[in-house]
Design an enzyme around this catalytic site. Structure first.
Site, PDB file in Angstrom:
ATOM      1  N   THR A 183       0.827  -1.226   0.000  1.00 27.42           N
ATOM      2  CA  THR A 183       0.000   0.000   0.000  1.00 27.42           C
ATOM      3  C   THR A 183       0.852   1.262   0.000  1.00 27.42           C
ATOM      4  O   THR A 183       0.392   2.312  -0.436  1.00 27.42           O
ATOM      5  CB  THR A 183      -0.999   0.036   1.176  1.00 27.42           C
ATOM      6  N   LEU A 201      -2.664   5.350  -0.659  1.00 28.08           N
ATOM      7  CA  LEU A 201      -4.036   4.862  -0.838  1.00 28.08           C
ATOM      8  C   LEU A 201      -4.135   3.444  -0.268  1.00 28.08           C
ATOM      9  O   LEU A 201      -4.403   2.481  -0.988  1.00 28.08           O
ATOM     10  CB  LEU A 201      -4.409   4.889  -2.323  1.00 28.08           C
ATOM     11  N   HIS A 202      -3.928   3.345   1.053  1.00 24.19           N
ATOM     12  CA  HIS A 202      -3.922   2.019   1.689  1.00 24.19           C
ATOM     13  C   HIS A 202      -5.242   1.269   1.415  1.00 24.19           C
ATOM     14  O   HIS A 202      -5.255   0.169   0.870  1.00 24.19           O
ATOM     15  CB  HIS A 202      -3.759   2.149   3.202  1.00 24.19           C
ATOM     16  N   ASP A 203      -6.351   1.884   1.845  1.00 21.08           N
ATOM     17  CA  ASP A 203      -7.631   1.175   1.796  1.00 21.08           C
ATOM     18  C   ASP A 203      -8.171   1.014   0.366  1.00 21.08           C
ATOM     19  O   ASP A 203      -8.710  -0.048   0.028  1.00 21.08           O
ATOM     20  CB  ASP A 203      -8.650   1.891   2.695  1.00 21.08           C
TER      21      ASP A 203
END
Ligand code: BDR
Ligand code: CA
Length: 320
Positions: free
Chosen positions: A204, A250-252
């Protein structure tokens, strides 16, 4: 036929972007969005889910259900310094030139069904079909597993944004926020027997949204891009000051993208466990990605991502 998805979220800034991506991905049908405390208190999460959905003007919106307001064992610890006290970078108090709130409180109310009941209900309704994408602490998921392990094993898989395997953590040298926030819940999920896919910081941190790109799309004045600019401003400032980058991770959204387009990532099978007791290592995801010596695999761990393909997909679906 789109894949049925439940999104379980502690709706901070990148969670909101994940909601936008999920709702805008034709490969996905969002059956429900469930809230869990994490980045921000539970009531903020629920408000933020509704607020984010309102930006989309969608004809049909998924059921929104509240979940747990505290971790199983650990003390509560929010992430206001990253996501703002409202969880959305302060947009809930932003005002326009005429003094009116840009993003007023949504009027929608959440379901009266608790997330830990709704998730197994839906898993039982669509056995072998439903994918749970968990982008917050795993408290709701663990509660659901404890309540109804059999129906939960009917999930096709759980895609978890969480963990740090061959990279450092983001709340401690070894631990990532979602796992660290409720390590006991994470270990229950690891032991659940449900197929797991970890989307950790290793990948991520490569899913990066440049500040210039946000401004470029916001200048075109699409409501979604303007919302993204407004809610990421503080999040980007945090990244600039603390991570040395001009933009944000933009991890999620990457976890949502894996549900829509698994070809974007490479995975390896692994046994994953979570440190729940260590003074220095609480919340560490413990695994050996090079061999199966740590044990029989209970998960697949993402080790690489097609950054260009992901970035293009995010820009086209969320910003454009
Ligand atoms: C994760 O922690 C949260 O702050 C983000 O929303 C993401 O889910 C990244 O470590
Ligand atoms: Ca999150």
């Amino acid at each position: 036929m789109p894949v049925r998805v439940i999104l379980d979220t502690d709706t901070g800034v990148d969670d909101a972007l994940a909601i936008l991506l999920a709702m805008r991905s034709p490969e996905i049908r969002v059956e429900a969005i469930t809230g869990v405390c994490g980045n921000t208190p539970l009531e903020n999460c629920i408000r933020n889910i509704h607020l984010t959905l309102s930006v989309l003007d969608a004809r049909v919106t998924p059921v929104v259900a509240p979940g747990e307001d505290r971790p199983l064992v650990r003390e509560l610890a929010y992430a206001g310094e990253i996501h703002g006290d409202d969880g959305l970078g302060g947009v809930t108090s932003q005002v326009d030139a005429d003094g009116r709130r840009t993003y007023p409180d949504p009027v929608q109310r959440p379901s009266t069904v608790h997330a830990a009941d709704l998730i197994p209900d839906l898993a039982g309704r669509y056995p072998g079909e439903l994918v749970l994408v968990a982008v917050g602490p795993l408290t709701n998921v663990a509660r659901a597993v404890m309540k109804d392990p059999d129906r939960m094993r009917g999930l096709r898989e759980i895609i978890i944004m969480g963990g740090a395997f061959e990279t450092g953590g983001n709340v401690s040298p070894v631990a990532e926020f979602n796992i660290h926030a409720d390590p006991h819940a994470a270990q229950i999920v690891c032991d659940s027997g449900i197929p797991l896919v970890f989307v950790p910081l290793d990948v991520t941190r490569q899913a990066f949204l440049d500040a210039g790109t946000i401004d470029h799309f916001a200048a075109e004045a699409g409501a979604r891009a303007v919302f993204v600019r407004d809610c990421t401003a503080r999040y980007v400032a945090f990244h600039r000051q603390n991570r040395g980058v001009n933009g944000c991770f933009l991890h999620d959204p990457l976890a949502v993208a894996v549900a829509a387009r698994e070809d974007l990532v490479t995975t390896v099978p692994a046994r994953v466990d979570v440190e729940t007791a260590g003074d220095l290592t609480t919340g560490m995801t413990v695994s050996d990605l090079r061999s199966d010596r740590w044990g029989e695999p209970n998960a697949r761990v993402c080790t690489a991502v097609d950054v260009q393909a992901f970035t293009t997909l995010f820009e086209e679906r969320v910003l454009a």
